[in-house]
Design a protein around this motif. Structure first.
Motif, PDB file in Angstrom:
ATOM      1  N   ASN A  74     -44.440  13.492  23.010  1.00  0.00           N
ATOM      2  CA  ASN A  74     -43.394  12.835  23.215  1.00  0.00           C
ATOM      3  C   ASN A  74     -42.244  13.254  23.601  1.00  0.00           C
ATOM      4  O   ASN A  74     -42.384  14.303  25.066  1.00  0.00           O
ATOM      5  CB  ASN A  74     -42.538  12.857  21.031  1.00  0.00           C
ATOM      6  CG  ASN A  74     -42.553  13.897  20.819  1.00  0.00           C
ATOM      7  OD1 ASN A  74     -42.022  15.275  21.242  1.00  0.00           O
ATOM      8  ND2 ASN A  74     -42.891  15.011  20.507  1.00  0.00           N
ATOM      9  N   GLY A  75     -40.775  12.486  23.749  1.00  0.00           N
ATOM     10  CA  GLY A  75     -40.165  13.639  24.781  1.00  0.00           C
ATOM     11  C   GLY A  75     -39.698  15.133  25.180  1.00  0.00           C
ATOM     12  O   GLY A  75     -39.888  15.653  25.973  1.00  0.00           O
ATOM     13  N   LEU A 116     -41.533  17.195  23.505  1.00  0.00           N
ATOM     14  CA  LEU A 116     -42.666  18.179  24.041  1.00  0.00           C
ATOM     15  C   LEU A 116     -42.836  18.052  25.232  1.00  0.00           C
ATOM     16  O   LEU A 116     -42.746  18.505  26.242  1.00  0.00           O
ATOM     17  CB  LEU A 116     -44.085  17.678  23.390  1.00  0.00           C
ATOM     18  CG  LEU A 116     -44.049  17.958  22.195  1.00  0.00           C
ATOM     19  CD1 LEU A 116     -45.135  17.196  21.302  1.00  0.00           C
ATOM     20  CD2 LEU A 116     -44.354  19.308  21.571  1.00  0.00           C
ATOM     21  N   LEU A 173     -42.659  21.191  27.244  1.00  0.00           N
ATOM     22  CA  LEU A 173     -44.173  21.941  27.617  1.00  0.00           C
ATOM     23  C   LEU A 173     -45.096  21.676  28.616  1.00  0.00           C
ATOM     24  O   LEU A 173     -45.513  22.073  29.313  1.00  0.00           O
ATOM     25  CB  LEU A 173     -45.666  21.363  26.858  1.00  0.00           C
ATOM     26  CG  LEU A 173     -45.555  21.512  25.285  1.00  0.00           C
ATOM     27  CD1 LEU A 173     -46.239  20.588  24.776  1.00  0.00           C
ATOM     28  CD2 LEU A 173     -45.394  23.800  25.106  1.00  0.00           C
TER      29      LEU A 173
END
Lengths: 407, 249
Positions: free
Chosen positions: A313-314, A316, A320
């Motif tokens: 998702n946005g 993460l 990351l």
């Protein structure tokens, strides 16, 4: 020499298919000290001339400085050393500052044991500072503390080296900041030492460290917010960044000192040092945001696309994939910003706080030491320089360490 | 267009896409069966990449309907993320994460999205690296690999999520000639294992031997489609014939 050169020529001329000896040495004039001198300092007659002129200038300046340093009277520093270090921090509570330094020394030693590399340079720097302090005219108990710090560097190293407790060390570093803050400020049984009496290097470091630690997450958040797809968030971030970058730091400091109390409800007061901390944080965050924005824009769009295509998702994707790369790119600019924050803390002297520069003003105006400005400012310049240079060096090392695997 | 059946894992009906004023997709309809390998080709700017990027919503379509494995793509982010978990994608420029090792590149999504344990994800990653032929590179960073090796890691990374469909967006276009084969071999293996694949590519050798169906795109529409044999030997459209003669020489 001649025969070597001719063999080089022969090699160059020889057809490629022939096996070439791979141990042929370059001519002596192009390697080593001699080669370096020839290539860099005396390659042409005007380069040689420049070299001599530069050497003379360095000699003239250096010998002048040396004469001044060795012949002048440094008693203004010796007499005020306590003021320079901690300001008006109560003498009977100074052990708390010493204990904070000791904790820091232990952690740096442990980092050397666990990580090596950058931390080792920090240990060398700290050890030389402690050794210097040992020969300075300090009270005997201060010398005991300094010797203890030296020992703690070693103890920390041993503990780190044999346990290799990486995770514990990270937590210890994170916990050390609030711990030191509580120790210095006082809570419960510890008598409170309001920040208004903090001074000298202690105040300079407190302002810088709080400024750095608080402005970093705020700046990153502003940079990310500036790229947000929600217009309200985007406009707020752009507005904030441009507004803060549009005013000088000193006006922000004055606003915080003079105008903030007008806005606060009656009965609530914020210590002046804390107001300055807020001003530095808000100011630096805007610049950090611009630095980080540059980093974010340098990451190819394909990185986010690949992450999203994998189902991340946005948030993460940001945490990351995008931020780790963007922040690594911005280390040099970011540390530059932090160094300038560190030096800008001297502006609080203008609003009446007694940081290193403020104490320098005080010391230079003492009746006993009138006319000793040069010694005083040279001394604090040296302190500023040591810390700034250490930060710059640390950032270069960090960049190298994190650069592993970079294309 | 063929009627949709239960066997269709991708159903696209009358898909339109505009970039500003530019009409990039002009009513594309296509069904893909489970296990089918479809190669899409056509001149640059014909919308072929845009089309496969609409299937996992890297591009938003503005009209028409796309249903992937029974889920319709809408603006609902949960639908989009559910579909992205089932659809793997391989990009022309690899798009590996340069700050992570090969192993971390592959295990990232399974651990964070599928919530696998690290050990499970690493076992799977090693198995996949063996399958693409580079198990010894697990600890390296992408920047230390050749282009062909990077693209094989990218395929392994997509497969680690155990997708039902794989999208390939010109997977060999950025590779040196001697590395194209190693990537095509991996893709051929994958096709033989029964994976549903949509491949945008001009590798006509691959299309001829592996694809079940060839689709020719031009100017945002499907001009012609059919079995490789029919398209190569007897294209019915003049534009297809002309394009094929240009790229096959």
């Amino acid at each position: 020499m001649a025969c070597r050169l001719s063999s080089v020529v022969a090699l160059v001329m020889a057809p490629r298919s022939e096996t070439t000896p791979d141990t042929l040495k370059p001519p002596a004039t192009s390697v080593g000290v001699l080669g370096w001198l020839r290539q860099n300092l005396f390659s042409t007659w005007y380069n040689a001339l420049l070299t001599f002129v530069a050497l003379y200038v360095i000699y003239a300046l250096g010998s002048g400085l040396w004469n001044f340093v060795t012949t002048t009277d440094w008693s203004v520093i010796a007499a005020n050393l306590r003021l320079f270090m901690v300001g008006r921090y109560p003498a009977e509570e100074t052990w708390r500052v010493q204990a904070s330094v000791a904790l820091f020394a232990f952690l740096v030693g442990a980092s050397w044991g666990v990580w090596g590399g950058v931390a080792r340079s920090a240990v060398i720097l700290l050890a030389s500072i402690f050794c210097t302090a040992l020969v300075l005219p300090l009270a005997w108990n201060d010398r005991v503390w300094m010797a203890g710090n030296l020992a703690l560097l070693g103890v920390g190293f041993a503990v780190g080296h044999f346990t290799k407790a990486r995770r514990a060390l990270v937590w210890a570093w994170l916990a050390s900041l609030p711990l030191i803050a509580i120790l210095l400020y006082g809570v419960g049984e510890l008598p409170r030492v309001a920040t208004d009496v903090w001074g000298g290097l202690l105040l300079t470091l407190a302002l810088s460290i709080v400024g750095i630690v608080a402005s970093f997450p705020l700046g990153v958040a502003l940079a990310v917010g500036r790229q947000s797809s929600y217009p309200a968030i985007r406009w707020f971030c752009v507005g904030y960044i441009e507004l803060v970058r549009g005013v000088p730091l000193i006006t922000l400091l004055f606003m915080m000192q003079i105008m903030l109390p007008l806005f606060l409800p009656e009965g609530i007061t914020v210590e002046r040092v804390m107001r300055a901390m807020v001003a530095f944080t808000l100011f630096t965050a805007a610049y950090i945001a611009e630095v980080v924005r540059g980093g974010l824009q340098a990451i190819p769009r394909g990185q986010a696309e690949a992450a999203r295509a994998l189902g991340l998702n946005g948030i993460l994707t940001l945490l990351l994939i995008i931020l780790p790369q963007a922040l690594r790119l911005t280390i040099p600019a970011m540390v530059g910003q932090f160094i300038s924050l560190f030096k800008d803390t001297s502006l609080v002297a203008i609003v009446g706080l007694l940081d290193l520069a403020g104490i320098a003003n005080v010391a230079a105006n003492q009746p006993d030491f009138l006319g000793r400005q040069a010694e005083v400012y040279l001394f604090i310049a040296l302190i500023y320089f040591i810390f700034s240079a250490a930060m710059a060096y640390g950032s270069r090392r960090l960049e190298k360490t994190l650069g592993v695997g970079e294309r | 267009m063929a009627e949709s059946s239960n066997d269709d894992i991708i159903i696209a009906r009358d898909v339109h896409k505009w970039y500003g004023q530019f009409h990039a997709l002009r009513g594309v309809s296509m069904n893909v069966r489970r296990g089918e390998v479809v190669v899409i080709f056509g001149p640059s700017g014909s919308g072929k990449s845009t089309f496969i990027r609409t299937i996992n919503r890297l591009e938003e379509h503005q009209r028409g309907q796309i249903i992937v494995d029974g889920i319709e793509l809408t603006n609902d982010i949960r639908n989009i993320e559910a579909i992205r978990m089932e659809v793997g994608m391989v990009f022309q420029s690899f798009n590996l994460f340069p700050h992570l090792t090969v192993m971390q590149n592959i295990t990232l999504a399974p651990t964070w999205v599928r919530k696998w344990s690290r050990a499970q994800a690493e076992d799977k990653a090693l198995e996949l690296l063996k399958r693409v032929g580079i198990p010894e590179q697990a600890k390296k960073f992408p920047g230390q690999l050749s282009g062909g090796q990077q693209q094989r890691v990218a395929i392994a990374r997509a497969l680690a999520m155990q997708p039902k469909i794989m999208l390939f967006d010109e997977p060999t276009s950025a590779l040196d000639p001697e590395m194209i084969k190693e990537v095509l071999d991996v893709m051929t293996d994958l096709a033989e294992s029964g994976m549903t694949m949509l491949v945008v590519s001009h590798e006509m050798g691959f299309a001829r031997s592996v694809a079940h169906r060839l689709v020719f795109f031009d100017a945002g529409t499907i001009v012609e489609q059919g079995a490789p044999k029919q398209i190569f030997s007897n294209p019915s459209e003049e534009r297809t014939k002309k394009f094929l003669s240009q790229i096959l020489q």
